[in-house]
Design an enzyme around this catalytic site. Structure first.
Site, mmCIF file in Angstrom:
data_model
loop_
_atom_site.group_PDB
_atom_site.id
_atom_site.type_symbol
_atom_site.label_atom_id
_atom_site.label_comp_id
_atom_site.label_asym_id
_atom_site.label_seq_id
_atom_site.Cartn_x
_atom_site.Cartn_y
_atom_site.Cartn_z
ATOM 1 N N SER A 137 0.857 -1.137 0.037
ATOM 2 C CA SER A 137 0.125 0.126 -0.039
ATOM 3 C C SER A 137 0.899 1.282 0.115
ATOM 4 O O SER A 137 1.590 1.422 -0.916
ATOM 5 C CB SER A 137 -0.921 -0.045 1.194
ATOM 6 N N ASP A 142 -8.912 -5.026 -5.906
ATOM 7 C CA ASP A 142 -8.558 -4.037 -5.074
ATOM 8 C C ASP A 142 -9.475 -2.743 -5.029
ATOM 9 O O ASP A 142 -9.181 -2.145 -6.015
ATOM 10 C CB ASP A 142 -7.265 -3.668 -5.263
ATOM 11 N N HIS A 147 -7.474 -5.444 -1.190
ATOM 12 C CA HIS A 147 -6.402 -4.706 -1.158
ATOM 13 C C HIS A 147 -5.184 -5.355 -0.500
ATOM 14 O O HIS A 147 -4.121 -5.009 -0.714
ATOM 15 C CB HIS A 147 -6.571 -3.358 -0.347
#
Length: 708
Positions: free
Chosen positions: A579, A654, A686
């Site tokens: 991320s 995602d 995600h």
């Protein structure tokens, strides 16, 4: 004498074998068993009773009460509950204490309330069979819940539609603003259960973003609403449904349609609703008061502004003995504080001062006028409970022992359950008084991983290049470390807001995958750079409009330290993150190709203009307002620098960092003639969770083993 001489080498051999026979972590141990069999033992369902300074817990299939003065009392066994229910449950359902020392829990589609001896069912409330976002009000025995985009109520067998909107762009009773600003739900019962406040979001102008489910016979298009930075966003309103009149009205929202409505707080008498309203630029917050009956705007109680951003995260706390006064989180002077105001906006006092942050509001004793908070007064690496005298501002630390404490306050605000852990202590649970006296030890957790081999784990301090701050980092050495050898390094990085990876909790809050890689001969390193929390506003907001700049500078401070160590192989340094950490990983390997040989970036943000409004615009403003900042942080502009081995991993479903980031990066690599590796996880959002996470981390581990 001969016997004693012979015994010494035998003892040495046995001692050495004892060390050598320590178990090796498997990936399953590091990823799954870390939270299962190898996790510290804890008391199940430990909680305070609703109307007493007595706690309860489950141990050995038996429910216990434990009094603060030390008496432990058995209530009932699982067999007794099964007899009452006519069932054969293998473990206790999760139970909560309600009024009159009764217990409530979910069972086979119903919310069951029983007496504390499991001899009688006091109430049985059906839970709606279809729906989501369930919010049960104990005061009136009613569920609020959602079906598709509408909001419903259920009491008994009757279900009532509060909204009946056929336009799917209008969503009621669900979380808004993509869960930013402390928002985690969409319904808010009033203190006595007479009203239900709820969010309505209008996503008509928000772009549909294409996600695809590839698992069917024919792939299915499953679009989501995704407002990208600088593009039209959702419009949020707040409705209030009256349980008395069975009518709904909406607050007369002030400001612009795209402003945020956050941290809804009811007055204790249910007459007013207070909302912290934030402009889309996120640099101006107004605390507005509304009439709960009519929705009429009454006044702006107070305002907060800042050149970077204002980020309200907590609702107000109204004082039970002074219902027109409240406590409020604020960082107007540079650190997260507790402020005392009244509803006319009069500033009464600042309750915390100094270079430290309140991280959590714990409770308030109105009779003694004592405020309880957790915070970083002793160290940014620790959490302690503090008692603040509201009259004179005196602060007293209640918890003891260097490390991290998490406390829950008793209903009478006199006692605390203290969960304590430190670098070498998995968890100790005690009951303490508001003076800090330990009254009873409830549990001392076993180290269920004591038979496993772990490398040395230590926290180090490094001077920040700004000349003002200290950076904290964690280094894990291989178990059989030899200072005369050279070891490769894997930097695990996140580095984004709302993340603190280094604390003095158990094992210094290390991920066990780092121990696993250390076991394979790597040095594992992590550093909290500027932009991460709990170090004051300036430390965190220095990243504003320039994501990646100061964060990388601080990470490279850590790398310079590593290179200074004689046992670090400076030619074999890798980096991994997910991320924001994926953004950092990719940025580091592209910006410093002479330093990083290998990188694995999961779900990486590549171009912040393709990230969502609420988070992205807080730190970068809009692309229209900050074109230079967006251009400088766009990793597509650095692809030509790629020299090492880089693996990009992305979840196909995602909804947070959409696949478009990785696709554009791959396309740019092709155009630049740069080789890059890529792997996608079908069905995963995600991040990759569950048993598939072992597959993920095996892929990550192998990539470093093959290339670093």
């Amino acid at each position: 004498m001969k016997f004693r001489l012979l015994l010494l080498p035998i003892l040495f051999i046995l001692s050495f074998q004892g060390i050598a026979q320590k178990k090796q972590l498997t990936l399953e141990d590091a990823i799954i068993n870390r939270y299962g069999d190898l996790a510290p033992d804890r008391l199940e369902q430990l909680q305070w009773l609703a109307n007493d300074h007595v706690c309860s817990y489950v141990k050995d299939n038996q429910l216990y009460k434990n009094y603060t003065y030390g008496l432990e009392k058995k209530l009932f066994k699982l067999d007794d509950l099964n007899k009452l229910l006519g069932d054969s449950l293998k473990s206790f359902p999760y139970m909560t204490w309600v009024k009159n020392n009764a217990l409530s829990f979910y069972y086979k589609g119903d919310n069951i309330t029983i007496n504390d001896k499991a001899r009688k069912i006091l109430a049985r409330v059906p839970v709606p069979k279809k729906g989501s976002n369930f919010d049960y009000c104990k005061e009136n025995g009613t569920y609020a819940f959602t079906k598709e985009n509408n909001l419903w109520l259920s009491k008994g067998k009757d279900e009532i539609a509060i909204t009946q909107d056929e336009d799917k762009n209008h969503v009621y009773g669900q979380s808004v603003s993509r869960n930013e600003f402390g928002i985690s739900g969409g319904t808010f019962w009033s203190p006595k259960g007479n009203f239900l406040a709820f969010y309505k979001k209008d996503e008509s102008k928000v772009s549909n973003y294409p996600l695809v489910d590839y698992m069917g016979r024919v792939a299915e298009h499953t679009p989501i609403k995704y407002p990208m930075a600088g593009m039209p966003s959702e419009h949020v309103e707040v409705g209030i449904y009256s349980m008395i009149t069975e009518k709904t009205m909406y607050l007369q929202k002030q400001g612009e349609p795209e402003d945020y409505m956050t941290n809804l707080t009811w007055s204790l008498d249910e007459k007013y609703l207070f909302v912290q309203e934030l402009n889309r630029a996120q640099n101006h917050m107004k605390l507005n008061q509304y009439d709960a009956i009519t929705g009429r705007f009454i006044k702006t109680v107070l305002e907060e502004k800042h050149p970077t951003y204002v980020e309200p995260q907590h609702p107000l706390f109204f004082l039970p003995n002074e219902p027109n006064e409240f406590f409020m989180f604020s960082n107007w002077d540079g650190y997260a504080r507790i402020m005392h105001y009244n509803t006319d906006g009069k500033f009464i006092r600042q309750l915390t001062k100094g270079d430290w942050e309140v991280t959590r509001f714990v409770g308030y004793d109105a009779g003694e006028e004592l405020l309880y908070v957790e915070g970083t007064k002793d160290s940014p690496l620790e959490r302690h409970l503090y008692k603040i005298n509201v009259r004179n501002g005196d602060i007293t630390k209640i918890t003891h022992g260097s490390g991290v404490h998490y406390t829950t306050i008793s209903p009478d605000n006199k006692y605390f359950i203290d969960h304590y852990q430190s670098t070498d202590i998995p968890n100790v649970t005690t009951v303490i008084s508001n003076g800090g006296k330990k009254l009873r030890t409830l549990n001392i957790s076993n180290d269920n991983a004591a038979d496993y081999q772990f490398g040395e784990n230590k926290i180090i301090e490094l001077p920040c290049k700004d000349g003002k701050n200290t950076l904290y980092a964690r280094i894990i050495l291989p178990p059989n470390f030899d200072a005369t050898k050279k070891y490769p390094v894997i930097l695990y990085v996140y580095g984004g807001p709302h993340s603190q990876l280094i604390t003095r909790s158990w094992k210094n809050s290390a991920r066990w995958w780092q121990y696993y890689m250390a076991q394979k001969g790597y040095i594992a390193f992590t550093l909290d750079n500027r932009g991460t929390p709990n170090r004051g506003r300036d430390f965190e907001t220095v990243i504003h409009r320039q994501l990646g700049v100061h964060e990388m500078e601080d990470q490279m401070t850590g790398i310079e330290y590593l290179k200074s160590l004689p046992y670090v192989d400076a030619e074999r340094i890798g980096v991994h993150g997910w991320s924001f950490g994926g953004f950092m990983t990719t940025n580091l390997i592209l910006t410093h190709p002479d330093t990083f040989k290998v990188g694995v970036a999961g779900g990486p943000v590549i171009d912040w203009s393709m990230y969502e409004v609420m988070y992205g615009e807080r730190y970068m403003d809009t692309p229209q307002e900050n074109p230079e900042g967006y251009e400088n942080s766009n990793l597509l502009n650095k692809v030509q620098n790629l020299e090492g081995r880089l693996l990009i991993i992305h979840g196909v479903q995602d909804p947070t960092v959409v696949m478009q980031h990785s696709m554009k990066f791959l396309r740019k690599c092709v155009k630049e003639g740069k080789q890059v590796d890529f792997f996608a996880y079908p069905t995963h959002p995600h991040n990759v969770r569950g048993k598939d996470r072992v597959h993920l981390m095996e892929k990550v581990s192998r990539y470093f083993e093959d290339n670093l």
